[in-house]
Design a protein around this motif. Structure first.
Motif, PDB file in Angstrom:
ATOM      1  N   ARG A   1      -7.012   7.693   1.064  1.00 15.37           N
ATOM      2  CA  ARG A   1      -8.037   6.974   1.818  1.00 15.37           C
ATOM      3  C   ARG A   1      -8.393   7.749   3.105  1.00 15.37           C
ATOM      4  O   ARG A   1      -9.561   7.861   3.482  1.00 15.37           O
ATOM      5  CB  ARG A   1      -7.543   5.563   2.158  1.00 15.37           C
ATOM      6  CG  ARG A   1      -8.535   4.706   2.925  1.00 15.37           C
ATOM      7  CD  ARG A   1      -9.853   4.560   2.189  1.00 15.37           C
ATOM      8  NE  ARG A   1      -9.698   3.840   0.943  1.00 15.37           N
ATOM      9  CZ  ARG A   1      -9.788   2.523   0.837  1.00 15.37           C
ATOM     10  NH1 ARG A   1     -10.049   1.793   1.890  1.00 15.37           N
ATOM     11  NH2 ARG A   1      -9.637   1.937  -0.323  1.00 15.37           N
ATOM     12  N   SER A   2      -7.376   8.310   3.740  1.00 10.62           N
ATOM     13  CA  SER A   2      -7.628   9.098   4.960  1.00 10.62           C
ATOM     14  C   SER A   2      -8.494  10.308   4.648  1.00 10.62           C
ATOM     15  O   SER A   2      -9.395  10.661   5.415  1.00 10.62           O
ATOM     16  CB  SER A   2      -6.303   9.567   5.576  1.00 10.62           C
ATOM     17  OG  SER A   2      -5.554   8.465   6.000  1.00 10.62           O
TER      18      SER A   2
ATOM     19  N   PHE B   1      -2.690   5.709   1.094  1.00 10.12           N
ATOM     20  CA  PHE B   1      -3.062   5.880   2.503  1.00 10.12           C
ATOM     21  C   PHE B   1      -3.631   7.297   2.734  1.00 10.12           C
ATOM     22  O   PHE B   1      -4.661   7.469   3.394  1.00 10.12           O
ATOM     23  CB  PHE B   1      -1.822   5.648   3.383  1.00 10.12           C
ATOM     24  CG  PHE B   1      -2.105   5.827   4.855  1.00 10.12           C
ATOM     25  CD1 PHE B   1      -2.614   4.773   5.598  1.00 10.12           C
ATOM     26  CD2 PHE B   1      -1.872   7.039   5.485  1.00 10.12           C
ATOM     27  CE1 PHE B   1      -2.891   4.933   6.956  1.00 10.12           C
ATOM     28  CE2 PHE B   1      -2.140   7.196   6.827  1.00 10.12           C
ATOM     29  CZ  PHE B   1      -2.651   6.147   7.578  1.00 10.12           C
TER      30      PHE B   1
ATOM     31  N   ILE C   1      -0.639   3.336  13.498  1.00  6.61           N
ATOM     32  CA  ILE C   1       0.453   3.269  12.511  1.00  6.61           C
ATOM     33  C   ILE C   1       1.813   3.442  13.192  1.00  6.61           C
ATOM     34  O   ILE C   1       2.817   2.948  12.709  1.00  6.61           O
ATOM     35  CB  ILE C   1       0.271   4.268  11.333  1.00  6.61           C
ATOM     36  CG1 ILE C   1       0.201   5.697  11.798  1.00  6.61           C
ATOM     37  CG2 ILE C   1      -0.930   3.914  10.497  1.00  6.61           C
ATOM     38  CD1 ILE C   1       0.216   6.688  10.634  1.00  6.61           C
ATOM     39  N   ARG C   2       1.815   4.122  14.361  1.00  4.00           N
ATOM     40  CA  ARG C   2       3.070   4.181  15.110  1.00  4.00           C
ATOM     41  C   ARG C   2       3.439   2.783  15.623  1.00  4.00           C
ATOM     42  O   ARG C   2       4.594   2.371  15.555  1.00  4.00           O
ATOM     43  CB  ARG C   2       2.930   5.147  16.308  1.00  4.00           C
ATOM     44  CG  ARG C   2       2.881   6.639  15.973  1.00  4.00           C
ATOM     45  CD  ARG C   2       4.212   7.193  15.482  1.00  4.00           C
ATOM     46  NE  ARG C   2       5.356   6.695  16.212  1.00  4.00           N
ATOM     47  CZ  ARG C   2       5.744   7.127  17.422  1.00  4.00           C
ATOM     48  NH1 ARG C   2       5.089   8.116  17.996  1.00  4.00           N
ATOM     49  NH2 ARG C   2       6.787   6.609  18.021  1.00  4.00           N
TER      50      ARG C   2
ATOM     51  N   LEU D   1       2.682   0.009  14.317  1.00  2.00           N
ATOM     52  CA  LEU D   1       3.094  -0.829  13.180  1.00  2.00           C
ATOM     53  C   LEU D   1       4.521  -0.512  12.727  1.00  2.00           C
ATOM     54  O   LEU D   1       5.118  -1.278  11.973  1.00  2.00           O
ATOM     55  CB  LEU D   1       2.126  -0.636  12.006  1.00  2.00           C
ATOM     56  CG  LEU D   1       0.692  -1.118  12.242  1.00  2.00           C
ATOM     57  CD1 LEU D   1      -0.170  -0.843  11.018  1.00  2.00           C
ATOM     58  CD2 LEU D   1       0.664  -2.610  12.578  1.00  2.00           C
ATOM     59  N   GLY D   2       5.057   0.609  13.180  1.00  2.00           N
ATOM     60  CA  GLY D   2       6.461   0.910  12.841  1.00  2.00           C
ATOM     61  C   GLY D   2       6.707   2.291  12.266  1.00  2.00           C
ATOM     62  O   GLY D   2       7.847   2.609  11.910  1.00  2.00           O
ATOM     63  N   ALA D   3       5.650   3.121  12.155  1.00  4.23           N
ATOM     64  CA  ALA D   3       5.856   4.465  11.586  1.00  4.23           C
ATOM     65  C   ALA D   3       6.526   5.366  12.628  1.00  4.23           C
ATOM     66  O   ALA D   3       6.159   5.346  13.795  1.00  4.23           O
ATOM     67  CB  ALA D   3       4.515   5.060  11.179  1.00  4.23           C
ATOM     68  N   SER D   4       7.494   6.130  12.180  1.00  4.53           N
ATOM     69  CA  SER D   4       8.178   7.047  13.090  1.00  4.53           C
ATOM     70  C   SER D   4       7.340   8.308  13.289  1.00  4.53           C
ATOM     71  O   SER D   4       6.376   8.559  12.555  1.00  4.53           O
ATOM     72  CB  SER D   4       9.535   7.430  12.510  1.00  4.53           C
ATOM     73  OG  SER D   4       9.348   8.167  11.319  1.00  4.53           O
TER      74      SER D   4
ATOM     75  N   MET E   1       0.855  -1.194   0.000  1.00  5.89           N
ATOM     76  CA  MET E   1       0.000   0.000   0.000  1.00  5.89           C
ATOM     77  C   MET E   1       0.888   1.239   0.000  1.00  5.89           C
ATOM     78  O   MET E   1       1.720   1.419   0.880  1.00  5.89           O
ATOM     79  CB  MET E   1      -0.874  -0.015   1.262  1.00  5.89           C
ATOM     80  CG  MET E   1      -1.844   1.132   1.304  1.00  5.89           C
ATOM     81  SD  MET E   1      -2.839   1.066   2.796  1.00  5.89           S
ATOM     82  CE  MET E   1      -4.206   2.050   2.283  1.00  5.89           C
ATOM     83  N   SER E   2       0.699   2.091  -0.999  1.00  2.00           N
ATOM     84  CA  SER E   2       1.561   3.277  -1.073  1.00  2.00           C
ATOM     85  C   SER E   2       1.069   4.342  -0.099  1.00  2.00           C
ATOM     86  O   SER E   2      -0.087   4.332   0.323  1.00  2.00           O
ATOM     87  CB  SER E   2       1.533   3.834  -2.494  1.00  2.00           C
ATOM     88  OG  SER E   2       0.270   4.396  -2.761  1.00  2.00           O
ATOM     89  N   TRP E   3       1.979   5.265   0.235  1.00  2.00           N
ATOM     90  CA  TRP E   3       1.585   6.337   1.154  1.00  2.00           C
ATOM     91  C   TRP E   3       0.541   7.231   0.517  1.00  2.00           C
ATOM     92  O   TRP E   3      -0.326   7.778   1.207  1.00  2.00           O
ATOM     93  CB  TRP E   3       2.813   7.154   1.580  1.00  2.00           C
ATOM     94  CG  TRP E   3       3.680   6.391   2.528  1.00  2.00           C
ATOM     95  CD1 TRP E   3       4.982   6.059   2.388  1.00  2.00           C
ATOM     96  CD2 TRP E   3       3.267   5.813   3.788  1.00  2.00           C
ATOM     97  NE1 TRP E   3       5.422   5.311   3.455  1.00  2.00           N
ATOM     98  CE2 TRP E   3       4.383   5.145   4.326  1.00  2.00           C
ATOM     99  CE3 TRP E   3       2.077   5.777   4.484  1.00  2.00           C
ATOM    100  CZ2 TRP E   3       4.346   4.481   5.543  1.00  2.00           C
ATOM    101  CZ3 TRP E   3       2.021   5.106   5.704  1.00  2.00           C
ATOM    102  CH2 TRP E   3       3.146   4.474   6.212  1.00  2.00           C
TER     103      TRP E   3
ATOM    104  N   GLN F   1      -5.841   6.337  15.043  1.00  2.00           N
ATOM    105  CA  GLN F   1      -5.225   5.974  13.761  1.00  2.00           C
ATOM    106  C   GLN F   1      -3.722   6.243  13.808  1.00  2.00           C
ATOM    107  O   GLN F   1      -2.920   5.418  13.355  1.00  2.00           O
ATOM    108  CB  GLN F   1      -5.862   6.785  12.622  1.00  2.00           C
ATOM    109  CG  GLN F   1      -5.365   6.384  11.253  1.00  2.00           C
ATOM    110  CD  GLN F   1      -5.681   7.423  10.173  1.00  2.00           C
ATOM    111  OE1 GLN F   1      -5.405   8.606  10.345  1.00  2.00           O
ATOM    112  NE2 GLN F   1      -6.245   6.978   9.075  1.00  2.00           N
TER     113      GLN F   1
END
Lengths: 430, 221
Positions: free
Chosen positions: A9-10, A6, A334-335, A337-340, A1-3, A330
């Motif tokens: 979709r948001s 994302f 995503i944090r 899941l690994g998002a900085s 899934m590309s940013w 949300q």
């Protein structure tokens, strides 16, 4: 899934708010673009229309009205000049050229200028740019007509077409049709991006003849029973001084290469002004005067456009900021899941930038149609032919500015997302 | 020489602002091992899992995941490490609302370090294997049982070595609780991930051979 997916979709999750803010950006971009495009195009068109004439003489009420009527076809001039006045004017100075014009007739609402062939050979619609014929040649005998580019396109005129002109009726309604004399289209001009594009041009003598016939018929009707009479017929040699009327004269002083004609022009202007029966205008000065009159309003509109753009940025800020209350989970997910934190910051900022980008694209489309509509209205109401296109630099500045403002508006919501506590927002609600 | 433990904690303490200080039991998990972190509400089970995941920083003690002291990692490096090495399952699933089941898994795979070309195939096969029938349906339109399956699939999607489950059955009835635990344990076993599950429910404890009291007072094994 590309940013990008994302982010889109948001935004779709808050479709109404996203659409409204995008629309706000679009409208503000469109307002700014239309204002800027109309301003630069109108200025260009006004300056082009006066061409290489130095002075314009008419019997209008003021120099500005003389220019608006005589160059931009705003209205048919109300007062004529006598042919003797023109002859005196012509002989009063060794002009480079002196071209008589007569306005009053129309074809389906488009103005018709009666003049001489010098209008095509000496007058230039823009300085340094002579007339070009897309088809055909200038009129060479009576009852021939040359169509401006816009007029030919609007009415589908081609060489060989025969048309009837109408007395008056520049608004397109009413008027008396000169049905007894059909004019043959012998030329179609190339576009000049000036008001002349929407006009038609014919010779003075034909115009004088049909108006002389009208006058003769009126006189005949006043004295004789109407039944059974033939239409009056007038030839060129029947014309009297009373028939030979014009509404303006375009003048150019003799110039030498590299020499400024301003001083001589001013001298002739002052000399001619002493005759109170005529109005003398320096067209270039009148155009400058017109811009000075509308300049403040113009700046006000631009300022309003910028204010609308700023308010649309505030709308983006509020929409994103308020959405952060609903989006803390949300962000926390995503944090986990690994998002900085920086990734989250950039995602919110990208949402804001995307609203700015989509708004700018919508604004470009809206501006295109609005500018076309405004150009049509200006052409129909004022006779100003403009090409409402913008320079790439202005387009880039407005759309880039809108996107930059949208990014700026996204900084505070993005910072809020950056600081969102992950652990606190993963717990069950309640 | 490969690290023999997936998780190794010792002397971990933590204190919320204006809250009591918490001391946690030492925990060591071998690859593939499954353990239950037991304790009543308020004993800090969730806090301990957050410390292990690097979402909070301990006041003292050490936490090593795959031999890496998670406290020494800063910012994005810690987040990246979590995305690749640790999967998490929550009581309320914490799926991304408005996104499909497939997209929830694909998003987790973004941080996995696995090649992008494998993401879609892996997500599809995981969801199929776990019995998710409508992979393109928005998660908010799936049944609770289906959402649970998506949550488990997301936890193991990045092939983590450690899965942390925080009260994964707290909101379920006994029948669904057993089914959910079976799904979680079997999925972790199949993927080779160690599982540390926090629960206050003694019934859940029967499913684990290793139970650890969250608070430091003592371990029962």
């Amino acid at each position: 899934m590309s940013w990008l997916s994302f982010i889109i979709r948001s935004l779709r999750l808050r479709a109404f708010s996203s659409c409204v803010t995008t629309l706000m950006v679009g409208v503000s971009v469109a307002i700014l673009l239309v204002l800027l495009s109309m301003r630069s195009s109108a200025q260009q068109s006004f300056r082009r229309g006066t061409g290489n004439m130095h002075l314009l003489v008419s019997a209008d009420a003021s120099p500005l009205v003389a220019v608006l009527n005589g160059v931009f076809y705003a209205n048919p001039p109300a007062n004529p000049l006598l042919w003797q006045q023109f002859q005196s004017l012509k002989e009063s100075f060794p002009w480079e050229w002196c071209i008589p014009t007569q306005l009053g007739d129309s074809y389906r609402g488009a103005p018709v200028m009666a003049t001489t062939t010098e209008f095509f050979s000496r007058f230039q619609p823009a300085v340094g740019e002579s007339w070009q014929f897309a088809e055909g040649v200038p009129f060479a005998s009576n009852f021939q007509v040359v169509a401006g580019a816009q007029a030919a396109r609007d009415f589908g005129l081609h060489l060989g077409d025969r048309i009837a002109l109408t007395h008056g009726a520049w608004s397109g309604e009413g008027g008396h049709e000169h049905a007894d004399h059909l004019y043959e289209v012998v030329g179609v001009l190339a576009p000049t991006a000036s008001a002349h594009d929407r006009a038609l041009f014919t010779d003075l003598e034909s115009t004088w003849i049909i108006h002389a016939e009208d006058r003769a018929e009126r006189e005949h009707d006043d004295h004789v029973d109407h039944d059974g009479h033939d239409h009056a017929h007038v030839d060129a040699h029947d014309l009297t001084d009373e028939d030979r009327k014009i509404t303006g004269a375009m003048l150019r002083l003799p110039t030498r290469p590299g020499r400024d004609a301003t001083a001589a022009m001013q001298g002739q202007f002052d000399r001619l002004r002493r005759d109170t029966s005529i109005t003398v205008a320096m067209p270039a000065d009148q155009v400058d005067k017109l811009f000075r009159i509308v300049g403040d309003i113009d700046s006000l509109f631009i300022a309003l456009g910028i204010a609308v753009l700023l308010s649309s940025s505030v709308a983006i800020l509020l929409a994103l900021y308020n959405s952060m209350d609903l989006r803390r989970r949300q962000v926390a997910i995503i944090r986990v899941l690994g998002a900085s934190q920086m990734r989250v910051f950039m995602l919110i900022l990208s949402e804001s930038a995307l609203i700015g980008l989509a708004g700018s694209a919508a604004g470009l489309a809206m501006a295109h149609f609005a500018a076309m509509a405004a150009a049509d209205a200006l052409r129909a109401k004022v006779g100003l032919v403009i090409d409402p296109t913008l320079e790439a630099g202005t387009l880039a500045a407005v759309t880039g500015g809108a996107i930059a403002l949208a990014c700026l508006a996204g900084v505070i919501p993005a910072a809020r997302a950056y600081r969102t506590s992950v652990a606190d927002n993963l717990r069950p609600l309640g | 020489m490969p690290n023999p433990t997936v998780l190794d904690t010792s002397g971990v303490t933590f204190c919320y602002a204006n809250g009591p200080s918490m001391a946690f039991a030492d925990v060591a998990l071998a690859p593939g091992e499954q353990a239950l972190l037991l304790g009543s509400s308020g004993t800090g089970k969730s806090t301990f899992l957050n410390l292990v995941a690097g979402l909070e920083s301990p006041h003292s003690g050490s936490i090593a995941v795959n031999g890496v002291q998670i406290g020494t990692l800063r910012g994005a490096a810690r987040d990246r490490f979590r995305g690749r090495s640790i999967g998490m399952v929550f009581q309320v699933f914490n799926l991304l609302q408005g996104f499909s089941a497939l997209e929830n898994i694909l998003l987790a795979l973004r941080f996995s370090g696995l090649p992008r070309s494998e993401h879609r195939e892996r997500a599809q096969s995981l969801l199929t294997k776990l019995g998710v029938e409508r992979v393109d349906a928005l998660v908010d339109r799936l049944s609770v049982g289906q959402q649970q399956r998506v949550a488990v699939a997301r936890a193991v999607a990045a092939r983590p070595t450690l899965v942390l489950a925080d009260e994964p059955t707290a909101s379920l009835d006994p029948v669904n609780r057993d089914a959910a635990l079976t799904l979680l344990q079997e999925t972790c076993r199949a993927s080779g991930a160690a599982l540390l599950c926090a629960s206050h429910d003694p019934e859940v404890a029967r499913r684990f051979t290793t139970c650890i009291a969250a608070a430091r007072q003592g371990n029962s094994q």
